[in-house]
Design a protein around this motif. Structure first.
Motif, PDB file in Angstrom:
ATOM      1  N   GLN A 117      -8.993  -0.823  28.213  1.00  0.00           N
ATOM      2  CA  GLN A 117      -7.869  -0.309  27.420  1.00  0.00           C
ATOM      3  C   GLN A 117      -6.667  -1.242  27.455  1.00  0.00           C
ATOM      4  OE1 GLN A 117      -8.099   2.712  25.479  1.00  0.00           O
ATOM      5  NE2 GLN A 117      -6.392   1.645  24.535  1.00  0.00           N
ATOM      6  N   ALA A 118      -6.377  -1.818  28.619  1.00  0.00           N
ATOM      7  CA  ALA A 118      -5.217  -2.707  28.730  1.00  0.00           C
ATOM      8  C   ALA A 118      -5.380  -3.935  27.834  1.00  0.00           C
ATOM      9  CB  ALA A 118      -5.005  -3.127  30.181  1.00  0.00           C
ATOM     10  N   SER A 119      -6.546  -4.566  27.847  1.00  0.00           N
ATOM     11  CA  SER A 119      -6.757  -5.747  27.008  1.00  0.00           C
ATOM     12  C   SER A 119      -6.800  -5.361  25.530  1.00  0.00           C
ATOM     13  CB  SER A 119      -8.017  -6.508  27.417  1.00  0.00           C
ATOM     14  OG  SER A 119      -9.163  -5.684  27.365  1.00  0.00           O
ATOM     15  N   CYS A 120      -7.270  -4.167  25.221  1.00  0.00           N
ATOM     16  CA  CYS A 120      -7.264  -3.666  23.848  1.00  0.00           C
ATOM     17  C   CYS A 120      -5.828  -3.500  23.360  1.00  0.00           C
ATOM     18  CB  CYS A 120      -8.034  -2.361  23.745  1.00  0.00           C
ATOM     19  SG  CYS A 120      -8.115  -1.694  22.067  1.00  0.00           S
ATOM     20  N   GLU A 121      -4.979  -2.912  24.183  1.00  0.00           N
ATOM     21  CA  GLU A 121      -3.573  -2.724  23.810  1.00  0.00           C
ATOM     22  C   GLU A 121      -2.888  -4.078  23.593  1.00  0.00           C
ATOM     23  OE1 GLU A 121      -2.211   0.112  22.936  1.00  0.00           O
ATOM     24  OE2 GLU A 121      -4.076   1.153  23.413  1.00  0.00           O
ATOM     25  N   HIS A 122      -3.244  -5.045  24.424  1.00  0.00           N
ATOM     26  CA  HIS A 122      -2.689  -6.393  24.303  1.00  0.00           C
ATOM     27  C   HIS A 122      -3.096  -7.009  22.958  1.00  0.00           C
ATOM     28  CE1 HIS A 122      -0.637  -9.628  26.377  1.00  0.00           C
ATOM     29  NE2 HIS A 122      -1.577 -10.462  26.004  1.00  0.00           N
ATOM     30  N   ALA A 123      -4.385  -6.901  22.614  1.00  0.00           N
ATOM     31  CA  ALA A 123      -4.887  -7.434  21.342  1.00  0.00           C
ATOM     32  C   ALA A 123      -4.236  -6.723  20.159  1.00  0.00           C
ATOM     33  CB  ALA A 123      -6.408  -7.302  21.278  1.00  0.00           C
ATOM     34  N   LYS A 124      -4.090  -5.395  20.252  1.00  0.00           N
ATOM     35  CA  LYS A 124      -3.470  -4.637  19.166  1.00  0.00           C
ATOM     36  C   LYS A 124      -2.006  -5.038  18.977  1.00  0.00           C
ATOM     37  CE  LYS A 124      -4.124  -0.228  19.630  1.00  0.00           C
ATOM     38  NZ  LYS A 124      -4.467   1.108  20.111  1.00  0.00           N
ATOM     39  N   ALA A 125      -1.288  -5.253  20.072  1.00  0.00           N
ATOM     40  CA  ALA A 125       0.107  -5.668  19.980  1.00  0.00           C
ATOM     41  C   ALA A 125       0.219  -7.038  19.311  1.00  0.00           C
ATOM     42  CB  ALA A 125       0.749  -5.695  21.366  1.00  0.00           C
ATOM     43  N   LEU A 126      -0.664  -7.956  19.673  1.00  0.00           N
ATOM     44  CA  LEU A 126      -0.678  -9.280  19.059  1.00  0.00           C
ATOM     45  C   LEU A 126      -0.995  -9.179  17.569  1.00  0.00           C
ATOM     46  CD1 LEU A 126      -0.605 -12.365  19.185  1.00  0.00           C
ATOM     47  CD2 LEU A 126      -3.030 -12.290  19.823  1.00  0.00           C
ATOM     48  N   LEU A 127      -2.002  -8.396  17.210  1.00  0.00           N
ATOM     49  CA  LEU A 127      -2.367  -8.229  15.806  1.00  0.00           C
ATOM     50  C   LEU A 127      -1.222  -7.632  15.001  1.00  0.00           C
ATOM     51  CD1 LEU A 127      -6.022  -7.003  16.312  1.00  0.00           C
ATOM     52  CD2 LEU A 127      -5.332  -9.123  15.157  1.00  0.00           C
ATOM     53  N   LEU A 128      -0.586  -6.616  15.548  1.00  0.00           N
ATOM     54  CA  LEU A 128       0.536  -5.979  14.863  1.00  0.00           C
ATOM     55  C   LEU A 128       1.677  -6.969  14.657  1.00  0.00           C
ATOM     56  CD1 LEU A 128       1.473  -3.257  13.717  1.00  0.00           C
ATOM     57  CD2 LEU A 128       2.461  -2.758  15.941  1.00  0.00           C
ATOM     58  N   PHE A 129       1.953  -7.771  15.668  1.00  0.00           N
ATOM     59  CA  PHE A 129       3.002  -8.787  15.615  1.00  0.00           C
ATOM     60  C   PHE A 129       2.729  -9.779  14.481  1.00  0.00           C
ATOM     61  CE2 PHE A 129       4.953 -12.774  16.891  1.00  0.00           C
ATOM     62  CZ  PHE A 129       6.187 -12.393  17.382  1.00  0.00           C
ATOM     63  N   ILE A 130       1.507 -10.311  14.417  1.00  0.00           N
ATOM     64  CA  ILE A 130       1.144 -11.307  13.407  1.00  0.00           C
ATOM     65  C   ILE A 130       1.042 -10.665  12.024  1.00  0.00           C
ATOM     66  CG2 ILE A 130      -0.621 -12.964  12.674  1.00  0.00           C
ATOM     67  CD1 ILE A 130       1.131 -13.836  15.119  1.00  0.00           C
ATOM     68  N   MET A 131       0.502  -9.454  11.948  1.00  0.00           N
ATOM     69  CA  MET A 131       0.405  -8.758  10.664  1.00  0.00           C
ATOM     70  C   MET A 131       1.790  -8.562  10.046  1.00  0.00           C
ATOM     71  SD  MET A 131      -2.565  -5.944  11.489  1.00  0.00           S
ATOM     72  CE  MET A 131      -2.526  -5.159   9.875  1.00  0.00           C
ATOM     73  N   ALA A 132       2.768  -8.246  10.861  1.00  0.00           N
ATOM     74  CA  ALA A 132       4.131  -8.034  10.358  1.00  0.00           C
ATOM     75  C   ALA A 132       4.696  -9.343   9.796  1.00  0.00           C
ATOM     76  CB  ALA A 132       5.028  -7.500  11.469  1.00  0.00           C
ATOM     77  N   ARG A 133       4.439 -10.450  10.468  1.00  0.00           N
ATOM     78  CA  ARG A 133       4.947 -11.729   9.998  1.00  0.00           C
ATOM     79  C   ARG A 133       4.233 -12.244   8.749  1.00  0.00           C
ATOM     80  NH1 ARG A 133       6.642 -10.205  14.175  1.00  0.00           N
ATOM     81  NH2 ARG A 133       8.499 -10.945  15.195  1.00  0.00           N
ATOM     82  N   ARG A 134       2.984 -11.819   8.556  1.00  0.00           N
ATOM     83  CA  ARG A 134       2.225 -12.253   7.372  1.00  0.00           C
ATOM     84  C   ARG A 134       2.228 -11.200   6.278  1.00  0.00           C
ATOM     85  NH1 ARG A 134      -2.938 -15.209  10.309  1.00  0.00           N
ATOM     86  NH2 ARG A 134      -1.633 -16.652  11.538  1.00  0.00           N
ATOM     87  N   ASP A 135       3.033 -10.174   6.478  1.00  0.00           N
ATOM     88  CA  ASP A 135       3.146  -9.091   5.488  1.00  0.00           C
ATOM     89  C   ASP A 135       1.773  -8.470   5.176  1.00  0.00           C
ATOM     90  OD1 ASP A 135       4.687  -7.396   3.989  1.00  0.00           O
ATOM     91  OD2 ASP A 135       4.593  -8.651   2.186  1.00  0.00           O
ATOM     92  N   LEU A 136       1.022  -8.169   6.241  1.00  0.00           N
ATOM     93  CA  LEU A 136      -0.321  -7.589   6.101  1.00  0.00           C
ATOM     94  C   LEU A 136      -0.368  -6.127   6.523  1.00  0.00           C
ATOM     95  CD1 LEU A 136      -2.444 -10.518   7.581  1.00  0.00           C
ATOM     96  CD2 LEU A 136      -2.010 -10.003   5.159  1.00  0.00           C
ATOM     97  N   ALA A 137       0.725  -5.572   6.966  1.00  0.00           N
ATOM     98  CA  ALA A 137       0.721  -4.188   7.483  1.00  0.00           C
ATOM     99  C   ALA A 137       0.587  -3.174   6.374  1.00  0.00           C
ATOM    100  CB  ALA A 137       1.978  -3.940   8.284  1.00  0.00           C
TER     101      ALA A 137
END
Length: 137
Positions: A117-137
């Motif tokens: 779960q911890a590594s999943c949360e880390h991956a999700k946070a990274l994805l959310l961060f990059i998605m926001a910058r690439r306007d993919l959300a």
């Protein structure tokens, strides 16, 4: 170098049943990553006998990540741009990833092994961060 990918056979395209069987306890985390990126297209692509099947997550010409299925876990890999790397360095939760990737023509490679779960949360946070910058959300 040997691959961690267990989905190598081109004739056996991945489906949920196959992936769930391979991932075992990591399956719910895989589902969380797919849900996190549901605004993007998610296509299984075969990259040849050496690299096998990977889940490509993208929006038109904007690649977000590739997911490689291993035995009991999976790898989320992406290339980020210089500006994204600089922004990442300023995020207290994700700053250590900013220096993790080596520079390549596609950008800086970042990989997160999702095993719990911890590594999943880390991956999700990274994805959310990059998605926001690439306007993919």
């Amino acid at each position: 170098m040997t691959t961690i990918n267990v989905l190598l056979e081109k004739a056996q395209a991945p489906d949920d049943e196959l992936v769930q069987g391979v991932l075992g306890k990591a399956w719910p985390f895989f589902e969380e990553i797919r849900a996190q990126t549901r605004s993007c297209a998610q296509d299984w692509k075969h990259y040849g006998n050496k690299y096998g099947w990977k889940l490509k997550v993208h929006a038109d010409d904007k690649n977000l990540c590739e997911v490689t299925v291993a035995n009991g876990w999976f790898l989320v890999a992406m290339a980020i741009r210089e500006k994204e790397r600089q922004d990442l360095a300023g995020d207290t939760r994700l700053a250590e990833l900013a220096g993790a990737g080596a520079k390549a023509s596609e950008g800086y490679g970042i990989k997160v092994e999702v095993r719990d779960q911890a590594s999943c949360e880390h991956a999700k946070a990274l994805l959310l961060f990059i998605m926001a910058r690439r306007d993919l959300a």
